[in-house]
Design a protein around this motif. Structure first.
Motif, mmCIF file in Angstrom:
data_model
loop_
_atom_site.group_PDB
_atom_site.id
_atom_site.type_symbol
_atom_site.label_atom_id
_atom_site.label_comp_id
_atom_site.label_asym_id
_atom_site.label_seq_id
_atom_site.Cartn_x
_atom_site.Cartn_y
_atom_site.Cartn_z
ATOM 1 N N MET A 43 6.724 -4.930 6.772
ATOM 2 C CA MET A 43 6.783 -4.970 5.349
ATOM 3 C C MET A 43 5.714 -4.178 4.565
ATOM 4 O O MET A 43 4.685 -4.668 4.806
ATOM 5 C CB MET A 43 7.050 -6.304 4.637
ATOM 6 N N GLU A 44 6.034 -2.963 4.040
ATOM 7 C CA GLU A 44 5.152 -2.375 3.367
ATOM 8 C C GLU A 44 4.612 -3.144 1.936
ATOM 9 O O GLU A 44 5.712 -3.420 0.973
ATOM 10 C CB GLU A 44 5.430 -1.127 2.955
ATOM 11 N N LYS A 45 3.482 -3.021 1.400
ATOM 12 C CA LYS A 45 3.018 -3.843 0.328
ATOM 13 C C LYS A 45 1.916 -2.815 -0.157
ATOM 14 O O LYS A 45 1.272 -2.025 0.359
ATOM 15 C CB LYS A 45 2.637 -5.134 0.449
ATOM 16 N N PHE A 46 1.445 -3.053 -1.330
ATOM 17 C CA PHE A 46 0.544 -2.332 -2.110
ATOM 18 C C PHE A 46 -0.321 -3.453 -2.887
ATOM 19 O O PHE A 46 -0.057 -4.416 -3.343
ATOM 20 C CB PHE A 46 1.210 -1.411 -3.218
ATOM 21 N N VAL A 47 -1.933 -2.810 -3.105
ATOM 22 C CA VAL A 47 -2.578 -3.618 -4.088
ATOM 23 C C VAL A 47 -3.071 -2.126 -4.759
ATOM 24 O O VAL A 47 -3.290 -1.198 -4.903
ATOM 25 C CB VAL A 47 -3.794 -4.255 -3.744
ATOM 26 N N ASN A 48 -3.095 -2.415 -6.409
ATOM 27 C CA ASN A 48 -3.679 -1.380 -7.295
ATOM 28 C C ASN A 48 -5.412 -1.555 -7.522
ATOM 29 O O ASN A 48 -5.856 -2.526 -7.809
ATOM 30 C CB ASN A 48 -3.272 -1.295 -8.625
ATOM 31 N N GLN A 49 -6.105 -0.427 -6.804
ATOM 32 C CA GLN A 49 -7.546 -0.687 -6.813
ATOM 33 C C GLN A 49 -8.195 0.647 -7.218
ATOM 34 O O GLN A 49 -7.866 1.842 -6.726
ATOM 35 C CB GLN A 49 -8.060 -0.899 -5.326
ATOM 36 N N GLU A 50 -8.677 0.609 -8.255
ATOM 37 C CA GLU A 50 -9.728 1.697 -8.847
ATOM 38 C C GLU A 50 -8.889 2.948 -8.852
ATOM 39 O O GLU A 50 -9.505 4.110 -8.343
ATOM 40 C CB GLU A 50 -10.799 1.812 -7.910
ATOM 41 N N GLY A 51 -7.679 2.999 -9.525
ATOM 42 C CA GLY A 51 -6.909 4.325 -9.728
ATOM 43 C C GLY A 51 -5.921 4.380 -8.525
ATOM 44 O O GLY A 51 -5.454 5.547 -8.355
ATOM 45 N N CYS A 52 -5.981 3.680 -7.558
ATOM 46 C CA CYS A 52 -5.311 4.025 -6.351
ATOM 47 C C CYS A 52 -4.345 2.963 -5.924
ATOM 48 O O CYS A 52 -4.652 1.876 -5.778
ATOM 49 C CB CYS A 52 -6.320 4.427 -5.006
ATOM 50 N N LYS A 53 -3.045 3.319 -5.536
ATOM 51 C CA LYS A 53 -2.246 2.288 -5.080
ATOM 52 C C LYS A 53 -2.335 2.423 -3.536
ATOM 53 O O LYS A 53 -1.746 2.901 -2.780
ATOM 54 C CB LYS A 53 -0.884 2.736 -5.312
ATOM 55 N N VAL A 54 -3.029 1.135 -3.093
ATOM 56 C CA VAL A 54 -3.300 1.224 -1.701
ATOM 57 C C VAL A 54 -2.212 0.541 -0.846
ATOM 58 O O VAL A 54 -1.863 -0.635 -1.081
ATOM 59 C CB VAL A 54 -4.687 0.232 -1.674
ATOM 60 N N ALA A 55 -1.591 1.074 0.150
ATOM 61 C CA ALA A 55 -0.689 0.593 0.873
ATOM 62 C C ALA A 55 -1.086 0.031 1.990
ATOM 63 O O ALA A 55 -2.065 0.291 2.761
ATOM 64 C CB ALA A 55 0.500 1.902 1.278
ATOM 65 N N TYR A 56 -0.266 -0.861 2.534
ATOM 66 C CA TYR A 56 -0.415 -1.569 3.917
ATOM 67 C C TYR A 56 0.849 -2.009 4.362
ATOM 68 O O TYR A 56 1.839 -2.577 3.420
ATOM 69 C CB TYR A 56 -1.688 -2.456 3.788
ATOM 70 N N ASP A 57 0.861 -2.493 5.576
ATOM 71 C CA ASP A 57 1.984 -3.263 6.006
ATOM 72 C C ASP A 57 1.348 -4.833 6.556
ATOM 73 O O ASP A 57 0.318 -4.668 7.181
ATOM 74 C CB ASP A 57 2.488 -2.683 7.413
ATOM 75 N N TYR A 58 2.274 -5.640 6.242
ATOM 76 C CA TYR A 58 2.030 -7.102 6.631
ATOM 77 C C TYR A 58 2.907 -7.480 7.437
ATOM 78 O O TYR A 58 4.140 -7.547 7.233
ATOM 79 C CB TYR A 58 1.678 -8.018 5.566
ATOM 80 N N LEU A 59 2.751 -7.692 8.566
ATOM 81 C CA LEU A 59 3.699 -8.155 9.915
ATOM 82 C C LEU A 59 3.037 -9.777 10.383
ATOM 83 O O LEU A 59 1.902 -10.013 10.690
ATOM 84 C CB LEU A 59 3.335 -7.520 10.912
ATOM 85 N N ALA A 60 3.851 -10.650 9.892
ATOM 86 C CA ALA A 60 3.801 -12.207 10.230
ATOM 87 C C ALA A 60 3.616 -12.308 11.617
ATOM 88 O O ALA A 60 4.088 -11.797 12.419
ATOM 89 C CB ALA A 60 4.640 -12.873 9.662
#
Length: 268
Positions: A1-18
């Motif tokens: 599942m792709e998720k995001f955090v907003n950091q210092e002007g960048c939308k940082v993407a990552y996958d979280y897999l349980a």
């Protein structure tokens, strides 16, 4: 599942897999690539029951826009992701640029059960002046000595040893924007800083035997010199991107390291 955090002007993407194991594995990719680089490891880890957080470093993959880059910013991005996900016990695994980011994370925040670093030199040791100058000038050399097409081809060829890895890395390099590539590299060249720092959890350093990038082979002995207890392993028939050149060998080493971190015993 792709998720995001907003950091210092960048939308940082990552996958979280349980997963159903006690430890979560955090993966941080190499320069000019993105989180798909880890697909052989993600599949292996998921089949073994481990939760995985697979991150696109800012300026790579889906982590955009990124008008600014530094190893420190990338480490802070990881910290924000972990604060959001609260994975409990976790292990950080980085390759090349990602392994510099992992070292910076260990210095700034700590808290991992272990650190596995591939294709990298120690971030905090003293370096001779010539190496610092070479790193600082590498961005200009890339910009003026290569065409954009030629640079991508040279980077892919110089990072791999096997044809399947070359094809995969070449495909990923084709997807990065030239300006973002150069901005990120310029930020990367300032990452070295000498510090009195010791790892208080297991540390494993891995290198492909055919890795010709920079001074990685030259500095392999420095890991155990500066960090007693550090384990160093090499992977036969592998270059810089060892996880793609020899995924089965890499996975065996990764699994062994995770098992030792789970048991809280010193890594041999």
């Amino acid at each position: 599942m792709e998720k995001f955090v907003n950091q210092e002007g960048c939308k940082v993407a990552y996958d979280y897999l349980a997963g159903n194991r006690a430890i979560t594995i955090i993966l941080v990719h190499g320069y000019g690539l993105y989180r798909a680089m880890w697909q052989p490891q993600v599949t292996f880890l998921q089949e073994s029951g481990y939760a995985v957080i697979n991150i696109d470093v800012r300026g790579h993959g889906n982590s955009r826009p990124a008008s600014e880059f530094s190893v420190k910013l990338a480490a802070e991005d990881i910290h924000a992701i972990l604060n959001s996900e609260k994975p409990g016990q976790y292990l950080l695994c980085g390759l090349s640029m990602g392994a510099f980011v992992v070292q910076e994370y260990a210095f700034l925040f700590g808290g991992a059960a272990g650190y596995m670093l591939t294709g990298v030199t120690p971030l905090f040791i003293p370096y001779p002046k010539w190496e610092k100058i070479l790193l600082a000038s590498s961005g200009a050399m890339m910009k003026y000595l290569y065409t954009w097409k030629g640079l991508k081809k040279a980077m892919a060829k110089g990072s791999t040893y096997t044809k399947p890895a070359l094809l995969r890395v070449g495909q990923m390099f084709e997807e990065i924007d030239k300006q973002e590539f150069l901005v990120s590299w310029q930020g990367f060249t300032t990452c070295l800083h000498e510090e009195l720092f010791k790892y208080n959890v297991p540390l494993l350093v891995v290198a492909g035997e055919q890795d010709t990038r920079g001074t990685i082979q030259k500095h392999l002995p420095d890991w155990q010199k500066h960090y007693p207890g550090c384990a160093v392993k090499t992977i036969a028939n592998a270059g810089h991107v060892a996880n793609l050149d020899q995924p089965e060998q890499f996975n065996r080493i990764l699994f062994s390291f995770i098992s030792h971190c789970e048991s809280e015993k010193p890594y041999p």
